[in-house]
Structures are given as structure tokens and as C-alpha cells.
Design an enzyme around this catalytic site. Structure first.
Site, PDB file in Angstrom:
ATOM      1  N   LYS A  11       0.946  -1.125  -0.075  1.00  0.00           N
ATOM      2  CA  LYS A  11       0.036   0.299   0.077  1.00  0.00           C
ATOM      3  C   LYS A  11       0.807   1.380   0.168  1.00  0.00           C
ATOM      4  O   LYS A  11       2.139   1.022   0.257  1.00  0.00           O
ATOM      5  CB  LYS A  11      -1.068  -0.027   1.256  1.00  0.00           C
ATOM      6  CG  LYS A  11      -1.747  -1.335   1.274  1.00  0.00           C
ATOM      7  CD  LYS A  11      -2.759  -1.324   2.327  1.00  0.00           C
ATOM      8  CE  LYS A  11      -3.760  -2.266   2.450  1.00  0.00           C
ATOM      9  NZ  LYS A  11      -4.822  -2.105   3.342  1.00  0.00           N
ATOM     10  N   TYR A  51     -12.047  -2.451  -3.846  1.00  0.00           N
ATOM     11  CA  TYR A  51     -12.756  -2.717  -2.458  1.00  0.00           C
ATOM     12  C   TYR A  51     -14.392  -2.579  -2.319  1.00  0.00           C
ATOM     13  O   TYR A  51     -14.896  -2.136  -1.383  1.00  0.00           O
ATOM     14  CB  TYR A  51     -12.200  -1.612  -1.540  1.00  0.00           C
ATOM     15  CG  TYR A  51     -10.720  -1.638  -0.902  1.00  0.00           C
ATOM     16  CD1 TYR A  51     -10.513  -2.778  -0.038  1.00  0.00           C
ATOM     17  CD2 TYR A  51      -9.691  -0.778  -1.391  1.00  0.00           C
ATOM     18  CE1 TYR A  51      -9.203  -3.241   0.247  1.00  0.00           C
ATOM     19  CE2 TYR A  51      -8.572  -1.182  -0.783  1.00  0.00           C
ATOM     20  CZ  TYR A  51      -8.405  -2.141  -0.003  1.00  0.00           C
ATOM     21  OH  TYR A  51      -7.022  -2.388   0.451  1.00  0.00           O
ATOM     22  N   ARG A  87      -2.095 -14.242   4.160  1.00  0.00           N
ATOM     23  CA  ARG A  87      -2.978 -13.640   5.030  1.00  0.00           C
ATOM     24  C   ARG A  87      -2.317 -13.792   6.533  1.00  0.00           C
ATOM     25  O   ARG A  87      -2.462 -12.772   7.275  1.00  0.00           O
ATOM     26  CB  ARG A  87      -4.346 -14.151   5.049  1.00  0.00           C
ATOM     27  CG  ARG A  87      -5.386 -14.125   3.734  1.00  0.00           C
ATOM     28  CD  ARG A  87      -5.763 -12.574   3.776  1.00  0.00           C
ATOM     29  NE  ARG A  87      -6.760 -12.354   4.822  1.00  0.00           N
ATOM     30  CZ  ARG A  87      -7.227 -11.196   4.618  1.00  0.00           C
ATOM     31  NH1 ARG A  87      -7.074 -10.318   3.933  1.00  0.00           N
ATOM     32  NH2 ARG A  87      -8.323 -10.894   5.540  1.00  0.00           N
ATOM     33  N   THR A  93      -5.334  -7.284  10.641  1.00  0.00           N
ATOM     34  CA  THR A  93      -5.649  -5.989  10.222  1.00  0.00           C
ATOM     35  C   THR A  93      -5.247  -4.798  10.498  1.00  0.00           C
ATOM     36  O   THR A  93      -4.592  -3.996   9.956  1.00  0.00           O
ATOM     37  CB  THR A  93      -7.265  -5.833   9.748  1.00  0.00           C
ATOM     38  OG1 THR A  93      -7.843  -6.955   9.040  1.00  0.00           O
ATOM     39  CG2 THR A  93      -7.832  -4.593   8.802  1.00  0.00           C
ATOM     40  N   ARG A 104       2.429  -7.138   8.984  1.00  0.00           N
ATOM     41  CA  ARG A 104       1.962  -5.668   9.795  1.00  0.00           C
ATOM     42  C   ARG A 104       2.518  -5.798  11.404  1.00  0.00           C
ATOM     43  O   ARG A 104       2.678  -4.548  11.868  1.00  0.00           O
ATOM     44  CB  ARG A 104       0.459  -5.977   9.661  1.00  0.00           C
ATOM     45  CG  ARG A 104      -0.356  -5.689   8.442  1.00  0.00           C
ATOM     46  CD  ARG A 104      -1.462  -6.170   8.253  1.00  0.00           C
ATOM     47  NE  ARG A 104      -2.226  -6.051   6.997  1.00  0.00           N
ATOM     48  CZ  ARG A 104      -3.510  -6.324   6.468  1.00  0.00           C
ATOM     49  NH1 ARG A 104      -4.166  -7.406   7.438  1.00  0.00           N
ATOM     50  NH2 ARG A 104      -4.019  -5.889   5.546  1.00  0.00           N
ATOM     51  N   ASN A 118      -1.911  -0.070   6.822  1.00  0.00           N
ATOM     52  CA  ASN A 118      -1.424  -1.363   7.322  1.00  0.00           C
ATOM     53  C   ASN A 118      -0.419  -2.151   6.438  1.00  0.00           C
ATOM     54  O   ASN A 118      -0.330  -3.274   6.277  1.00  0.00           O
ATOM     55  CB  ASN A 118      -2.455  -2.055   7.873  1.00  0.00           C
ATOM     56  CG  ASN A 118      -3.699  -2.659   6.713  1.00  0.00           C
ATOM     57  OD1 ASN A 118      -3.592  -2.189   5.865  1.00  0.00           O
ATOM     58  ND2 ASN A 118      -4.636  -3.161   7.379  1.00  0.00           N
ATOM     59  N   HIS A 121      -1.954  -5.490   1.252  1.00  0.00           N
ATOM     60  CA  HIS A 121      -3.093  -6.026   1.092  1.00  0.00           C
ATOM     61  C   HIS A 121      -2.913  -7.633   0.514  1.00  0.00           C
ATOM     62  O   HIS A 121      -1.940  -7.765  -0.458  1.00  0.00           O
ATOM     63  CB  HIS A 121      -3.966  -5.430   0.045  1.00  0.00           C
ATOM     64  CG  HIS A 121      -5.248  -6.294  -0.796  1.00  0.00           C
ATOM     65  ND1 HIS A 121      -6.177  -6.250  -0.043  1.00  0.00           N
ATOM     66  CD2 HIS A 121      -5.306  -6.990  -1.691  1.00  0.00           C
ATOM     67  CE1 HIS A 121      -7.114  -7.111  -0.639  1.00  0.00           C
ATOM     68  NE2 HIS A 121      -6.376  -7.705  -1.679  1.00  0.00           N
ATOM     69  N   GLU A 132      -9.646  -9.775  -8.173  1.00  0.00           N
ATOM     70  CA  GLU A 132      -8.620  -8.814  -7.813  1.00  0.00           C
ATOM     71  C   GLU A 132      -7.793  -8.804  -8.836  1.00  0.00           C
ATOM     72  O   GLU A 132      -7.185  -7.764  -9.343  1.00  0.00           O
ATOM     73  CB  GLU A 132      -8.193  -8.705  -6.441  1.00  0.00           C
ATOM     74  CG  GLU A 132      -9.154  -8.484  -5.391  1.00  0.00           C
ATOM     75  CD  GLU A 132      -8.377  -9.008  -4.024  1.00  0.00           C
ATOM     76  OE1 GLU A 132      -7.643  -9.202  -3.884  1.00  0.00           O
ATOM     77  OE2 GLU A 132      -9.678  -8.891  -3.201  1.00  0.00           O
TER      78      GLU A 132
END
Ligand code: DAT
Ligand code: MG
Length: 141
Positions: A11, A51, A87, A93, A104, A118, A121, A132
Site C-alpha cells: 500500500k 474494495y 494472510r 488487519t 503488519r 497497514n 493487502h 482482484e
């Protein structure tokens, strides 16, 4: 073996902080391969599609605004169960809650009392990954 592809984004906060290499290092060290790689300055339309599931939530507009605030790195990763694995590598998150050892947890910052910035993604299902990847890398879909 379930060979999957997942869409990872570094990000704008992570990209601006020079963390793209660190994210890629972790992905490769884990054993996943890169199927596509690019730097994007996303449009609002692209982010609204990406999103779409969050449309109407209180954080949706600030999220889209933040995500369009600067370049992002887009990475399609590939490998056995890479969707779930990334993930786990990304962590919770909210960077404040993300376990040490996760991206993160190790690199995230909590700014402005929200969890928007954060660092990364990662797609959360096979369906989301396909949707996506088609948004960010239409040639690959
Ligand atoms: P994740 O990125 O872990 O899949 P998500 O899909 O629920 O999380 O939300 C998408 C992004 O929106 C998330 O990475 C950061 C932001 N976000 C989520 N919940 C938020 C909240 N309560 N306040 C501010 N930003 C939030
Ligand atoms: Mg999500």
C-alpha cells in the site's frame, strides 16, 4: 497441493517507506513465486472495484482516498495455499494487534487512530483473488 494465485499490494504507506523489497523478500523466502509485478498509481474507480465489498462502511472513503494517495506495488504470488499463507504472513488487519513476526506486526504503524495504513493487502479467497487479479493485471486473468 493446491496451487493458487493471490493478489498482494504494498500500500502507499509501505511503498513510500521503501518496504516493497522487504515484502517481496518474505514472499520469496517463504517459497512462493512471483507471477506478476508492477507499480501502479491506482485510480479511484479501480480502488472502488477492488474494495467493492466494503462500500458503505465508514472507513470506505478514507480507505479509497488513502489508497489513491501514491504509488502502490502490485504482486501476483503463486504457490501451494498461498492465499491463506499470505494472510497469515500479513497478520491481523490492525497493526496494533498483528503478531510480531507478521508483516503488519513487524512493520505496521498505527497512524491517525485508524487501521487504514497497514502496509499490505492480500486476497482473502480464491474468488477474491481471481476478481482482484483481473482488476490489477487483466492480461493475467
Ligand atoms: P484486510 O486488509 O485485513 O483484509 P479488510 O478487508 O477488513 O481487512 O479491510 C480492508 C482495509 O480497510 C484494511 O486493510 C484497512 C481498512 N480498514 C478495515 N477496517 C478498518 C477500520 N475499522 N478503520 C479504518 N480502516 C479500516
Ligand atoms: Mg480484505
Amino acid at each position: 497441493m493446491t496451487i493458487e494465485r493471490s493478489l498482494v499490494l504494498v500500500k502507499p504507506d509501505g511503498f513510500a517507506r521503501g518496504l516493497t523489497g522487504e515484502v517481496i523478500r518474505r514472499i520469496e523466502a517463504k517459497g512462493y513465486t512471483l507471477a506478476a509485478l508492477g507499480v501502479f498509481t491506482p485510480t479511484v474507480e479501480q480502488l472502488q472495484a477492488h474494495y467493492a465489498e466494503h462500500e458503505g462502511k465508514p472507513f470506505f472513503e478514507p480507505l479509497v482516498e488513502f489508497m489513491s494517495s501514491g504509488p502502490v506495488a502490485g504482486i501476483v504470488i503463486e504457490g501451494d495455499s498461498c492465499i491463506r499463507a499470505f494472510r497469515v504472513m500479513a497478520g491481523a488487519t490492525d497493526p496494533t494487534e498483528a503478531a510480531p513476526g507478521s508483516i503488519r506486526g513487524d512493520l505496521g504503524r498505527e497512524w491517525n487512530h485508524n487501521v487504514t495504513k497497514n502496509v499490505v493487502h492480500g486476497s482473502d479467497s480464491v474468488e477474491a483473488a481471481q476478481r482482484e487479479i483481473a482488476i490489477w493485471f487483466p492480461d493475467l486473468a
